[in-house]
Design a protein around this motif. Sequence first.
Motif, PDB file in Angstrom:
ATOM      1  N   THR A   1       5.587  -1.927   1.986  1.00 59.02           N
ATOM      2  CA  THR A   1       4.734  -2.908   2.690  1.00 59.02           C
ATOM      3  C   THR A   1       5.216  -3.088   4.123  1.00 59.02           C
ATOM      4  OG1 THR A   1       3.870  -5.175   2.703  1.00 59.02           O
ATOM      5  CG2 THR A   1       6.075  -4.892   1.767  1.00 59.02           C
ATOM      6  N   SER A   2       4.243  -3.282   5.035  1.00 61.00           N
ATOM      7  CA  SER A   2       4.609  -3.531   6.431  1.00 61.00           C
ATOM      8  C   SER A   2       5.183  -4.929   6.605  1.00 61.00           C
ATOM      9  CB  SER A   2       3.384  -3.364   7.335  1.00 61.00           C
ATOM     10  OG  SER A   2       2.341  -4.217   6.887  1.00 61.00           O
TER      11      SER A   2
ATOM     12  N   GLY B   1      -8.107 -15.271   5.588  1.00 57.47           N
ATOM     13  CA  GLY B   1      -8.612 -16.648   5.636  1.00 57.47           C
ATOM     14  C   GLY B   1      -8.925 -17.217   4.268  1.00 57.47           C
ATOM     15  N   GLU B   2      -8.783 -16.417   3.214  1.00 58.66           N
ATOM     16  CA  GLU B   2      -9.060 -16.913   1.862  1.00 58.66           C
ATOM     17  C   GLU B   2      -7.752 -17.203   1.144  1.00 58.66           C
ATOM     18  OE1 GLU B   2     -13.290 -14.807   0.828  1.00 58.66           O
ATOM     19  OE2 GLU B   2     -11.490 -13.706   0.260  1.00 58.66           O
TER      20      GLU B   2
ATOM     21  N   TYR C   1     -16.259  -0.456   0.309  1.00 61.14           N
ATOM     22  CA  TYR C   1     -15.520  -0.743  -0.930  1.00 61.14           C
ATOM     23  C   TYR C   1     -15.928   0.205  -2.056  1.00 61.14           C
ATOM     24  CZ  TYR C   1     -12.956  -4.670   0.925  1.00 61.14           C
ATOM     25  OH  TYR C   1     -12.071  -5.419   1.650  1.00 61.14           O
TER      26      TYR C   1
ATOM     27  N   TYR D   1       0.791 -12.642   5.330  1.00 62.24           N
ATOM     28  CA  TYR D   1       1.304 -13.823   4.641  1.00 62.24           C
ATOM     29  C   TYR D   1       0.235 -14.370   3.697  1.00 62.24           C
ATOM     30  CZ  TYR D   1       5.302 -13.789   7.684  1.00 62.24           C
ATOM     31  OH  TYR D   1       6.472 -13.420   8.307  1.00 62.24           O
TER      32      TYR D   1
ATOM     33  N   ASN E   1      11.103   2.007   2.355  1.00 56.07           N
ATOM     34  CA  ASN E   1       9.993   2.289   3.265  1.00 56.07           C
ATOM     35  C   ASN E   1      10.426   3.400   4.224  1.00 56.07           C
ATOM     36  OD1 ASN E   1       7.937   2.104   5.315  1.00 56.07           O
ATOM     37  ND2 ASN E   1       7.561  -0.010   4.688  1.00 56.07           N
TER      38      ASN E   1
ATOM     39  N   ALA F   1       8.544   5.932  -1.535  1.00 53.78           N
ATOM     40  CA  ALA F   1       8.823   5.270  -2.812  1.00 53.78           C
ATOM     41  C   ALA F   1       8.838   6.242  -3.984  1.00 53.78           C
ATOM     42  CB  ALA F   1       7.786   4.182  -3.048  1.00 53.78           C
TER      43      ALA F   1
ATOM     44  N   ARG G   1     -13.932   3.236  -1.530  1.00 55.18           N
ATOM     45  CA  ARG G   1     -12.524   3.060  -1.925  1.00 55.18           C
ATOM     46  C   ARG G   1     -12.371   3.013  -3.443  1.00 55.18           C
ATOM     47  NH1 ARG G   1     -10.366  -1.891   1.147  1.00 55.18           N
ATOM     48  NH2 ARG G   1      -8.595  -1.512  -0.239  1.00 55.18           N
TER      49      ARG G   1
ATOM     50  N   PHE H   1      -3.051   0.686   4.933  1.00 61.72           N
ATOM     51  CA  PHE H   1      -3.933   0.002   5.888  1.00 61.72           C
ATOM     52  C   PHE H   1      -3.548   0.312   7.329  1.00 61.72           C
ATOM     53  CE2 PHE H   1      -4.274  -2.334   1.992  1.00 61.72           C
ATOM     54  CZ  PHE H   1      -5.635  -2.543   1.904  1.00 61.72           C
ATOM     55  N   ARG H   2      -2.220   0.192   7.620  1.00 64.26           N
ATOM     56  CA  ARG H   2      -1.818   0.139   9.022  1.00 64.26           C
ATOM     57  C   ARG H   2      -1.067   1.363   9.522  1.00 64.26           C
ATOM     58  NH1 ARG H   2      -1.616  -4.589   6.549  1.00 64.26           N
ATOM     59  NH2 ARG H   2      -2.946  -6.227   7.396  1.00 64.26           N
TER      60      ARG H   2
ATOM     61  N   VAL I   1      -8.903 -10.436  -1.980  1.00 65.21           N
ATOM     62  CA  VAL I   1      -8.650 -11.601  -1.123  1.00 65.21           C
ATOM     63  C   VAL I   1      -8.753 -11.156   0.325  1.00 65.21           C
ATOM     64  CG1 VAL I   1      -7.032 -13.433  -0.505  1.00 65.21           C
ATOM     65  CG2 VAL I   1      -7.130 -12.595  -2.872  1.00 65.21           C
TER      66      VAL I   1
ATOM     67  N   ALA J   1       0.804  -1.221   0.000  1.00 71.49           N
ATOM     68  CA  ALA J   1       0.000   0.000   0.000  1.00 71.49           C
ATOM     69  C   ALA J   1       0.842   1.278   0.000  1.00 71.49           C
ATOM     70  CB  ALA J   1      -0.938  -0.005   1.204  1.00 71.49           C
TER      71      ALA J   1
ATOM     72  N   GLU K   1       1.659   8.124  -1.927  1.00 70.50           N
ATOM     73  CA  GLU K   1       1.897   9.453  -2.517  1.00 70.50           C
ATOM     74  C   GLU K   1       0.901   9.777  -3.642  1.00 70.50           C
ATOM     75  OE1 GLU K   1       6.539   9.815  -2.692  1.00 70.50           O
ATOM     76  OE2 GLU K   1       5.865   7.834  -2.041  1.00 70.50           O
TER      77      GLU K   1
ATOM     78  N   HIS L   1      -3.618 -10.050  -4.177  1.00 68.36           N
ATOM     79  CA  HIS L   1      -4.818  -9.889  -3.347  1.00 68.36           C
ATOM     80  C   HIS L   1      -6.033  -9.442  -4.155  1.00 68.36           C
ATOM     81  CE1 HIS L   1      -2.100  -9.433   0.478  1.00 68.36           C
ATOM     82  NE2 HIS L   1      -2.195 -10.667   0.054  1.00 68.36           N
TER      83      HIS L   1
END
Length: 252
Positions: free
Chosen positions: A196-197, A170-171, A76, A201, A221, A239, A79, A43-44, A167, A32, A37, A127
Motif C-alpha cells: 500500500t502507498s 468522502g464516504e 467498474y 485514510y 513494498n 509481496a 474491473r 491505483f497510483r 467505498v 493494491a 503480481e 473499502h
Amino acid sequence: MSETKELLDPQQVQTARAWVAAARDIFVLTGAGISAESGVPTFRDALTGLWARYDPEELASAAAYRRHPGMVWKWYQHRREMVAAAQPNPGHAALAELAGRKTLTLVTQNVDGLHQRAGSQDVVELHGSLFADKWLDGCGRCDIATAVPGEPPRCGTCGAMLRPGVVWFGEDLPRVARFRAEQAAQHCDLCLVVGTSGLVYPAAALPGIAKDEGARVIVINPQPSALDETADLVLRAPAGACLPLLVRQDGA
Ligand code: BJW
C-alpha cells in the motif's frame, strides 16, 4: 533463485521471519500492491496504475458517479471482469497459510476478493467489494426494472441507480470493518503492511496505531511508501516473492 530473492538482504529476511515466528497476534494491512503480481493494476503506480490516466476524483466519488454514471459503471464492469479472470498469487496464499497457524487479522483495502479466493477466511474489507452492488439513494423497496447496456441498472419504483459496493472518497468506511481493524491494530504485537502507498485514510493510520501500542511494524513494498517511517523494518520487494519467505517454516 529469483532476482528478487537475491536483491533481498538475507539478514533482513531472517529478522522478519523470526518476528513472524515469535508473534502471538498478527495484524496485516494489505493494499493494491499485493494483487499486482496477479495482474491487477494498482491505483497510483506511475505507469501502470489505474489512475495514471484518470483523475481519481473523476472516478471514485459519488459525485463523479452522478455526473458520469455510464462511464463509471462501465469502468467498474471492466474491473470486475479483469479481477474475475485473475488468480491469487503466492503472496495471498502465504497469508492464508499463516492464518492457519497464528492468530491473525487480515484487513484489506482491496475490493478484488483475491484474499478470499486464496483461502483466507473472515477478511476485513475496509473499502467494500467490487462484487456487492448497492443502491444509490434507494427508496428501500428497490428492484431492478431497467438495464440498458452500458448504463447502471435502475430501480423500477424510484429510478435510483445501482452502484458498486465500494467505498468512495468522502464516504464512511463500513462501521464494523473499521472497528475490527482498529481493535486488531491496537492488540497486535506484529503489524505487516503489504503493498500500500499509505496515502488513503483512515486505513493509513492503522500501522501507526499498532506502533503506538508497542507492536513491531514490517513494510513490504518494492517502492518507497508513506508508511516506511512507521516501520521497524522495510523489505523492498514484491509481496508475492517476499511473503512466502517470511511464512515458510523450514530453516532455509
Ligand atoms: C507493490 C507491488 C508488489 C506495487 N508487491 N507492493 C485524513 C487526512 C487526509 C485526508 C483524509 C483523512 N481522513 C479522511 C480523508 C479523506 C480521504 C483520504 O484519505 N484522502 C487522501 C487521498 C488525501 N479518505 C476518505 O475519503 C475515506 N473516507 C473517510 O475517511 O470518511 C470520513 C471522512 C470523509 C471526508 C473527510 C474526512 C473524513 C474513504 C477512502 C476510500 C478509498 N477508496 C478507494 C477506491 C475504492 C473503490 C475502487 O476500487 O475503485 O480505495 S481510493 C483507492 O486508494 C482504493 C484503495 O483501496 C486505496 C488505497 O490505495 P493502495 O491500496 O494503497 O494502492 P496504491 O496504488 O496507492 O499503492 C499501491 C502500492 O503497492 C504502491 O506503494 C506500490 O509501490 C506497491 N506495489 N507492486 C508489493 N508486487
